[in-house]
Design a protein around this motif. Structure first.
Motif, mmCIF file in Angstrom:
data_model
loop_
_atom_site.group_PDB
_atom_site.id
_atom_site.type_symbol
_atom_site.label_atom_id
_atom_site.label_comp_id
_atom_site.label_asym_id
_atom_site.label_seq_id
_atom_site.Cartn_x
_atom_site.Cartn_y
_atom_site.Cartn_z
ATOM 1 N N LEU A 59 -76.891 -74.272 4.176
ATOM 2 C CA LEU A 59 -75.817 -75.187 3.777
ATOM 3 C C LEU A 59 -75.555 -76.266 4.819
ATOM 4 O O LEU A 59 -75.473 -77.458 4.470
ATOM 5 N N PRO A 60 -75.402 -75.930 6.106
ATOM 6 C CA PRO A 60 -75.200 -77.002 7.083
ATOM 7 C C PRO A 60 -76.380 -77.953 7.186
ATOM 8 O O PRO A 60 -76.196 -79.171 7.295
ATOM 9 N N VAL A 61 -77.598 -77.419 7.159
ATOM 10 C CA VAL A 61 -78.773 -78.289 7.269
ATOM 11 C C VAL A 61 -78.826 -79.262 6.094
ATOM 12 O O VAL A 61 -79.068 -80.466 6.273
ATOM 13 N N LEU A 62 -78.581 -78.772 4.874
ATOM 14 C CA LEU A 62 -78.588 -79.655 3.705
ATOM 15 C C LEU A 62 -77.464 -80.685 3.779
ATOM 16 O O LEU A 62 -77.644 -81.845 3.403
ATOM 17 N N GLY A 63 -76.294 -80.267 4.271
ATOM 18 C CA GLY A 63 -75.193 -81.211 4.409
ATOM 19 C C GLY A 63 -75.517 -82.334 5.372
ATOM 20 O O GLY A 63 -75.330 -83.518 5.059
ATOM 21 N N HIS A 64 -76.026 -81.980 6.536
ATOM 22 C CA HIS A 64 -76.409 -83.005 7.514
ATOM 23 C C HIS A 64 -77.557 -83.866 6.979
ATOM 24 O O HIS A 64 -77.572 -85.086 7.160
ATOM 25 N N ALA A 65 -78.516 -83.223 6.310
ATOM 26 C CA ALA A 65 -79.663 -83.967 5.784
ATOM 27 C C ALA A 65 -79.229 -84.955 4.704
ATOM 28 O O ALA A 65 -79.823 -86.039 4.574
ATOM 29 N N THR A 66 -78.202 -84.618 3.930
ATOM 30 C CA THR A 66 -77.709 -85.535 2.902
ATOM 31 C C THR A 66 -77.187 -86.818 3.530
ATOM 32 O O THR A 66 -77.387 -87.921 2.981
ATOM 33 N N TRP A 67 -76.532 -86.707 4.675
ATOM 34 C CA TRP A 67 -76.076 -87.913 5.375
ATOM 35 C C TRP A 67 -77.263 -88.800 5.755
ATOM 36 O O TRP A 67 -77.245 -90.013 5.565
ATOM 37 N N HIS A 68 -78.305 -88.192 6.292
ATOM 38 C CA HIS A 68 -79.472 -88.973 6.717
ATOM 39 C C HIS A 68 -80.243 -89.515 5.516
ATOM 40 O O HIS A 68 -80.849 -90.595 5.617
ATOM 41 N N LEU A 69 -80.217 -88.796 4.391
ATOM 42 C CA LEU A 69 -80.816 -89.338 3.176
ATOM 43 C C LEU A 69 -80.058 -90.583 2.744
ATOM 44 O O LEU A 69 -80.665 -91.584 2.336
ATOM 45 N N TYR A 70 -78.746 -90.531 2.815
ATOM 46 C CA TYR A 70 -77.926 -91.709 2.506
ATOM 47 C C TYR A 70 -78.321 -92.892 3.385
ATOM 48 O O TYR A 70 -78.432 -94.027 2.899
ATOM 49 N N ARG A 71 -78.544 -92.641 4.661
ATOM 50 C CA ARG A 71 -78.953 -93.708 5.572
ATOM 51 C C ARG A 71 -80.311 -94.294 5.181
ATOM 52 O O ARG A 71 -80.574 -95.488 5.376
ATOM 53 N N LYS A 72 -81.175 -93.451 4.637
ATOM 54 C CA LYS A 72 -82.485 -93.933 4.197
ATOM 55 C C LYS A 72 -82.374 -94.778 2.929
ATOM 56 O O LYS A 72 -83.120 -95.757 2.759
ATOM 57 N N VAL A 73 -81.456 -94.403 2.040
ATOM 58 C CA VAL A 73 -81.403 -95.009 0.715
ATOM 59 C C VAL A 73 -80.576 -96.292 0.702
ATOM 60 O O VAL A 73 -80.950 -97.264 0.040
ATOM 61 N N ILE A 74 -79.462 -96.305 1.413
ATOM 62 C CA ILE A 74 -78.539 -97.447 1.367
ATOM 63 C C ILE A 74 -78.683 -98.279 2.636
ATOM 64 O O ILE A 74 -78.589 -97.754 3.751
ATOM 65 N N GLU A 75 -78.904 -99.571 2.443
ATOM 66 C CA GLU A 75 -79.028 -100.465 3.595
ATOM 67 C C GLU A 75 -77.697 -100.543 4.329
ATOM 68 O O GLU A 75 -76.635 -100.695 3.713
ATOM 69 N N PRO A 76 -77.709 -100.437 5.668
ATOM 70 C CA PRO A 76 -76.446 -100.447 6.423
ATOM 71 C C PRO A 76 -75.694 -101.758 6.261
ATOM 72 O O PRO A 76 -76.265 -102.806 5.930
ATOM 73 N N ASP A 77 -74.400 -101.686 6.523
ATOM 74 C CA ASP A 77 -73.542 -102.862 6.499
ATOM 75 C C ASP A 77 -73.963 -103.804 7.620
ATOM 76 O O ASP A 77 -73.986 -103.405 8.789
ATOM 77 N N PRO A 78 -74.334 -105.059 7.309
ATOM 78 C CA PRO A 78 -74.753 -105.979 8.371
ATOM 79 C C PRO A 78 -73.615 -106.349 9.320
ATOM 80 O O PRO A 78 -73.861 -106.744 10.460
ATOM 81 N N ASN A 79 -72.379 -106.219 8.881
ATOM 82 C CA ASN A 79 -71.221 -106.531 9.718
ATOM 83 C C ASN A 79 -70.232 -105.369 9.661
ATOM 84 O O ASN A 79 -69.154 -105.486 9.059
#
Length: 298
Positions: A249-269
Motif C-alpha cells: 500500500l505505501p509503495v503504490l501510494g508513493h508510486a501514484t504520485w510519481h506516475l502523476y509527475r510523469k503524466v501531467i506536465e509541471p506548472d511552469p510558474n
C-alpha cells in the motif's frame, strides 16, 4: 521515454482543462514504482498502514468467529479497495511531494493534507469513490444472492466448495469479476491522477476528473497496464493474511504520485510556498498536543 503531448483540444463535459497531459511508456510505470519504493524506504509509512490494516483485519476475523454470512463479501471488500485506494493514499502523496521538494517528511506530515486549499474538492471526489465502493458491494451481494440465494455458508470449507466446485460458483466468479472490472475501470479513469493534481495544483474536482479522463484517453495501454499492476500487487500483498499490504500500500501510494509527475506536465510558474520550519525536540508535556502539530501553527 516520456514525451509531451500537445496542449489538448479535447473537451470533457464541454470544457477543456489547462493541464497538459504527456504520453508515457511502460518504462515510466517502472520508474514510478522504483521511485515509490525509494520513498517507502526513506519514510516509514508502513507503521501507519499497519495501524489501519490490523484493526480492520481483527474486525473481519471477529465477524467470522460469530458467523459466516460475511464470507461472500470478503473478496468484494478486498477487491473494492482498489476503488477507494486513490483517496486513501492522500497522505502518501503529500509525503512524496515533500520529499521531492527536499523538505522534512515524517509519517505525521501526511496529516498536512487537511490544510490543503483544495481539501474540499478532495473530499468531494473521495465521497464519489466511496459511493462507487458502496454500489460495488451492493452489486456483489446481489450477484451472490441471485446465484446461491439468501442461505449463509455453513463454514469456510463449505463456502469454498460451493464457489470453486459447482457451475453456479464458476458463474458467480465470472460474472462478479466482470462487473468488478467495470467498476475498477470507472475508478481508474476518474482518479488515476486526480488526487495528486488537486493536492499539487489545487484543481477543482471537476477539472481533476476531466484531466484524469484525458490522461487515460491519451495513454490507454499504459493506464491499463498500471491498473493490472495495482490489482496484482494488492492480490499478492493480501495473500499472507494481508501482511504484505504493509509494504504494497505505501509503495503504490508513493508510486501514484510519481506516475502523476510523469503524466501531467509541471506548472511552469509554480507558486512559492514557505518552507516548513524543522521540528525541534518534543517532550512528554506536549502530549497529546504533539499528535496534532498543525494546531500549534499560526
Amino acid at each position: 521515454m516520456t514525451t509531451v503531448f500537445a496542449r489538448p483540444k479535447l473537451q470533457v463535459f464541454g470544457v477543456s482543462t489547462p493541464f497538459v497531459v504527456r504520453k508515457i511508456s511502460l518504462s515510466d510505470l517502472g520508474e514510478a514504482l522504483r521511485l515509490g519504493w525509494e520513498d517507502f524506504k526513506a519514510i516509514p509509512t508502513h507503521a501507519v498502514v499497519l495501524c489501519v490494516i490490523y484493526p480492520v483485519l481483527g474486525l473481519v476475523l471477529f465477524r467470522l468467529a460469530i458467523g459466516y454470512s460475511v464470507l461472500p463479501l470478503l473478496f468484494p471488500l478486498a477487491a473494492g479497495f482498489t476503488l477507494i485506494g486513490p483517496f486513501a493514499g492522500l497522505g502518501l502523496y503529500e509525503l512524496s511531494r515533500r520529499r521531492e521538494r527536499g523538505e522534512e517528511a515524517a509519517a505525521w506530515d501526511a496529516m498536512q493534507v487537511l490544510r490543503s486549499p483544495s481539501f474540499g474538492a478532495i473530499l468531494e471526489l473521495g465521497v464519489l469513490l466511496l459511493v462507487l465502493f458502496g454500489v460495488w458491494i451492493g452489486a456483489a451481494d446481489a450477484i451472490y444472492i441471485a446465484t446461491f440465494g439468501h442461505a449463509p455458508a455453513a463454514s469456510i470449507p463449505d463456502f469454498a466448495t460451493r464457489v470453486l466446485t459447482t457451475p453456479e460458483g464458476w458463474s458467480l466468479i465470472i460474472v462478479g469479476c466482470g462487473v468488478g472490472l467495470l467498476f475498477a475501470v470507472v475508478a481508474l479513469c476518474v482518479s488515476v491522477v486526480s488526487f495528486p493534481l488537486m493536492l499539487d495544483r489545487h484543481a477543482t474536482a471537476i477539472d481533476a476528473i476531466r484531466t484524469s479522463l484525458r490522461a487515460v484517453k491519451e495513454n490507454p495501454f499504459a493506464m491499463a497496464v498500471w491498473g493490472l499492476i495495482v490489482a496484482a500487487l494488492l492480490a499478492i500483498g493480501s495473500l499472507p493474511f494481508f501482511v504484505g499490504l504493509a509494504v504494497v500500500l505505501p509503495v503504490l501510494g508513493h508510486a501514484t504520485w510519481h506516475l502523476y509527475r510523469k503524466v501531467i506536465e509541471p506548472d511552469p510558474n509554480p507558486p512559492e510556498e514557505q518552507p516548513r520550519p524543522p521540528i525541534g525536540h518534543r517532550y512528554a508535556a506536549d502530549f497529546p498536543a504533539s499528535l496534532f502539530p498543525w494546531s500549534r501553527e499560526r
